[in-house]
Structures are given as C-alpha cells and as structure tokens.
Design an enzyme around this catalytic site. Sequence first.
Site, PDB file in Angstrom:
ATOM      1  N   GLY A  11       4.616   0.938  -2.381  1.00 55.10           N
ATOM      2  CA  GLY A  11       5.404   1.838  -3.228  1.00 55.10           C
ATOM      3  C   GLY A  11       5.600   1.234  -4.608  1.00 55.10           C
ATOM      4  NE  ARG A  72       3.196   3.960   0.565  1.00 65.34           N
ATOM      5  CZ  ARG A  72       4.302   3.274   0.458  1.00 65.34           C
ATOM      6  NH1 ARG A  72       4.364   2.030   0.895  1.00 65.34           N
ATOM      7  NH2 ARG A  72       5.369   3.797  -0.084  1.00 65.34           N
ATOM      8  CG  ASP A 103       8.346  -4.999   4.353  1.00 67.16           C
ATOM      9  OD1 ASP A 103       7.769  -4.018   3.841  1.00 67.16           O
ATOM     10  OD2 ASP A 103       9.198  -4.896   5.260  1.00 67.16           O
ATOM     11  CB  THR A 125      10.157  -2.721  -3.024  1.00 70.60           C
ATOM     12  OG1 THR A 125      10.873  -1.664  -2.365  1.00 70.60           O
ATOM     13  CG2 THR A 125      10.794  -4.025  -2.599  1.00 70.60           C
ATOM     14  CG  ASP A 127      12.823   0.651  -0.536  1.00 71.05           C
ATOM     15  OD1 ASP A 127      13.258   1.615  -1.192  1.00 71.05           O
ATOM     16  OD2 ASP A 127      11.757   0.695   0.119  1.00 71.05           O
ATOM     17  CG  ASP A 129      12.712  -3.368   1.772  1.00 69.77           C
ATOM     18  OD1 ASP A 129      12.233  -3.913   0.755  1.00 69.77           O
ATOM     19  OD2 ASP A 129      12.079  -2.558   2.461  1.00 69.77           O
ATOM     20  NE  ARG A 171       9.507   0.875   3.072  1.00 68.30           N
ATOM     21  CZ  ARG A 171       8.260   0.476   3.187  1.00 68.30           C
ATOM     22  NH1 ARG A 171       7.350   1.244   3.731  1.00 68.30           N
ATOM     23  NH2 ARG A 171       7.902  -0.704   2.755  1.00 68.30           N
TER      24      ARG A 171
HETATM   25  P1  ADP Z   1       5.153  -1.990   0.640  1.00 65.56           P
HETATM   26  O1  ADP Z   1       4.320  -3.129   0.148  1.00 65.56           O
HETATM   27  O2  ADP Z   1       5.880  -1.294  -0.474  1.00 65.56           O
HETATM   28  O3  ADP Z   1       6.022  -2.370   1.807  1.00 65.56           O
HETATM   29  P2  ADP Z   1       3.302  -0.706   2.490  1.00 65.56           P
HETATM   30  O4  ADP Z   1       4.107  -0.975   3.710  1.00 65.56           O
HETATM   31  O5  ADP Z   1       2.593   0.603   2.378  1.00 65.56           O
HETATM   32  O6  ADP Z   1       4.179  -0.847   1.154  1.00 65.56           O
HETATM   33  O7  ADP Z   1       2.210  -1.868   2.359  1.00 65.56           O
HETATM   34  C1  ADP Z   1       1.307  -1.875   1.274  1.00 65.56           C
HETATM   35  C2  ADP Z   1      -0.073  -2.151   1.754  1.00 65.56           C
HETATM   36  O8  ADP Z   1      -0.136  -3.481   2.292  1.00 65.56           O
HETATM   37  C3  ADP Z   1      -0.548  -1.266   2.886  1.00 65.56           C
HETATM   38  O9  ADP Z   1      -0.958   0.004   2.436  1.00 65.56           O
HETATM   39  C4  ADP Z   1      -1.707  -2.101   3.411  1.00 65.56           C
HETATM   40  O10 ADP Z   1      -2.851  -1.974   2.578  1.00 65.56           O
HETATM   41  C5  ADP Z   1      -1.151  -3.523   3.285  1.00 65.56           C
HETATM   42  N1  ADP Z   1      -0.592  -3.950   4.582  1.00 65.56           N
HETATM   43  C6  ADP Z   1       0.549  -3.531   5.171  1.00 65.56           C
HETATM   44  N2  ADP Z   1       0.733  -4.107   6.368  1.00 65.56           N
HETATM   45  C7  ADP Z   1      -0.330  -4.944   6.559  1.00 65.56           C
HETATM   46  C8  ADP Z   1      -0.729  -5.836   7.615  1.00 65.56           C
HETATM   47  N3  ADP Z   1      -0.004  -6.001   8.732  1.00 65.56           N
HETATM   48  N4  ADP Z   1      -1.887  -6.526   7.439  1.00 65.56           N
HETATM   49  C9  ADP Z   1      -2.633  -6.378   6.333  1.00 65.56           C
HETATM   50  N5  ADP Z   1      -2.314  -5.545   5.306  1.00 65.56           N
HETATM   51  C10 ADP Z   1      -1.174  -4.834   5.407  1.00 65.56           C
END
Ligand code: ADP
Length: 318
Positions: A11, A72, A103, A125, A127, A129, A171
């Site tokens: 995000g 994403r 995260d 972010t 959030d 968080d 979230r």
């Molecule tokens: P944020 O970083 O804001 O928490 P997301 O949860 O969408 O947003 O995570 C961003 C991107 O990080 C995901 O779209 C994916 O490409 C990568 N990602 C998330 N979780 C994993 C994971 N367990 N292993 C590898 N890449 C991940």
Amino acid sequence: MKRIAVMTSGGDAPGMNAAIRAVVRSGLHYGLEVYGIFHGYKGLCEGKIRKLNRYDVTRIISRGGTVLGSARYPEFAKKEVREIAVKQIRDLGIDAIVVIGGDGTYRGAQALSEMGIPTIGLPGTIDNDISSTDYTIGFFTAMQTVVDSIDKLRDTSMSHKRCSVVEVMGRHCGDLALYAGIAGGSEFIITPETGFDKEQLIEAITNSNKSGKRHAIVIVTENMLNVLDLSKEIEEKTGFETRATVLGHVQRGGDPAAFDRVLATEMGEYAVDLLVKGKSGRAVGLKGMEYVDYDINFALNKKREIPNKRYGLVGRLK
Ligand code: ADP
C-alpha cells in the site's frame, strides 16, 4: 559495494517519495550508482529497473504517492518467482536493495535476503502497524487527513443534530483511528485493541442524545464491523439520526506532512549508511528519539507495543 536499488511496495503512503529521494541522494553521496525498481516486486521480476540520477528525484520530497509506483504481487511468496527477481538483480550487478513498504514488503525483503540479496526495509504505511518503529512513514499525513474529515463531519453533524460513524483505515491496527479520534475530539473510538461493546456504545449515545448534545462522532477501525449496519442500529435504538462515512483511499493520498518528510529522509539516509557498513536483512525504525535497526525477522515477529495510557484518556474525555 557499487550499485544499490530502491523500490516501494504494498500500500502506498505519503512520504515514500521523500524516502526514495533520500536513498538516491545518499547513495550518490557515497559514490554509488542508484537504480529505481518500478512497481514493487512485480516490476522487479519483470525487469522494470532503471538507473536514477539526482534530478530524477528533484522536488519529489513534497509529493504524495510514489514516483516508482507500487503493486501487490502475491506470487512473490513463491521461491521460483523470487528466483527470477534474484536473476534480474544479479544481471544488473545490483549489490543491495532498500525496500519501502509494510510488513508484507518486509516478508519479501526477508525472503530475498535469505537468497543472498542484501536488503534493508523502511516502514512505509499509513497504518502504523510495524512493531519495529514507533511511527511509520505516512502515518502523520494520514492522521491529518482523517482529522480534517472529522472536523468537516462535525460541522454538518452539529447543524443537523446527527451522529456520524466514520470508518478509518488501519487494517488490523487501531492507531490511525485512535490518534485521529483524539485529535478530532471524537466521542467514541472503536479499535481492535480497545474492543467493542455495542450495548455500552448505544447506551452512551442515548444518554448523550438525552443530555441535549447536538452531535456524536464515532470512529471505527476498518475490518471490525459494518459501519452501515452499526449506523442503522444506532438510529433505531437511540433515535439519534445517524450517518455512516467510509473515508477510504483519500487517507492514502496527499502531500506528506513535514514530520513524514523528516522521518523518511532520516530513515533513507540511515538505510544507505547500513548498506555501506555491510549490513543486510535489517529493518529501520524510530524508537523514542533514536533511529534503530533490527533483524527483519525479529521485526516481523516482535509484538507491537500498544499505547495503553492513551485509551484511558479517551475514556475520560467522553
Ligand atoms: P504491505 O507491504 O503494505 O504490507 P502487502 O501485504 O500487499 O503490503 O505486501 C506487499 C508485497 O510484498 C506483496 O504484494 C508481495 O509481493 C510481497 N510479499 C508479501 N508477503 C510475502 C511473503 N510471505 N513472501 C514474499 N513476498 C511477500
């Protein structure tokens, strides 16, 4: 170390541009080549990577969003997909990457680090968080956006003697609702950390209505309940005309507040310093007045400290 790269992922958040600028300018200061990876991990796998110069980041310190774009890309959790990314990085001779995101982004960075690619994570972010920092880049700007909205809703709520139920992002973290709720002088704040007692809320609004109060503002963290249903129920049970507002993605946009620019700039510089010192797999944070770094794995598993004393304050001000 000759070549580093920077990317934003997950995000978007105001202040990400300021962090990109800081990484680029600090990298150049150390005589490094700095590459921009466009559209997060997806762009990384697709080779959307280009060298940046100091003018590529001119004036972006004050702009919302991210000039590198974000995405994403759940496929990145698969090892075979990450192997494509590792090949792209190696083919370009990139020695290390600074990733800016939440995260999920940290999980991707950790996985890359385990595959031999040095990475540093910056918390970007709205959030707030991420447990390895007191504040994330974007949180202060989003808080102000929510407060501006609460102020506007209060004007119209008071004119019409209404109750306003406002859904705020976060979230599964109530910080944005909590801080903005306090700053906006709202009457009730519902967050995952405070929990929610519907009967108590209805009773408090009924009493507030009876005492002649002209309005009530209820702030709710997203993903907890349906604010339209809650509004209907409040109206039916209290007789207080009630409207629901879902603030949505406006909370992600806007020019970054001064504090987010400072946080992003100092964290960006700190990240490059870590790389120059040969560190990898670290998450940068602000703890009190100090910038700190933790092992990304530790940062991901660290329990978040909840600002308990502030909940008491809200209770008293009802
Ligand atoms: P944020 O970083 O804001 O928490 P997301 O949860 O969408 O947003 O995570 C961003 C991107 O990080 C995901 O779209 C994916 O490409 C990568 N990602 C998330 N979780 C994993 C994971 N367990 N292993 C590898 N890449 C991940």
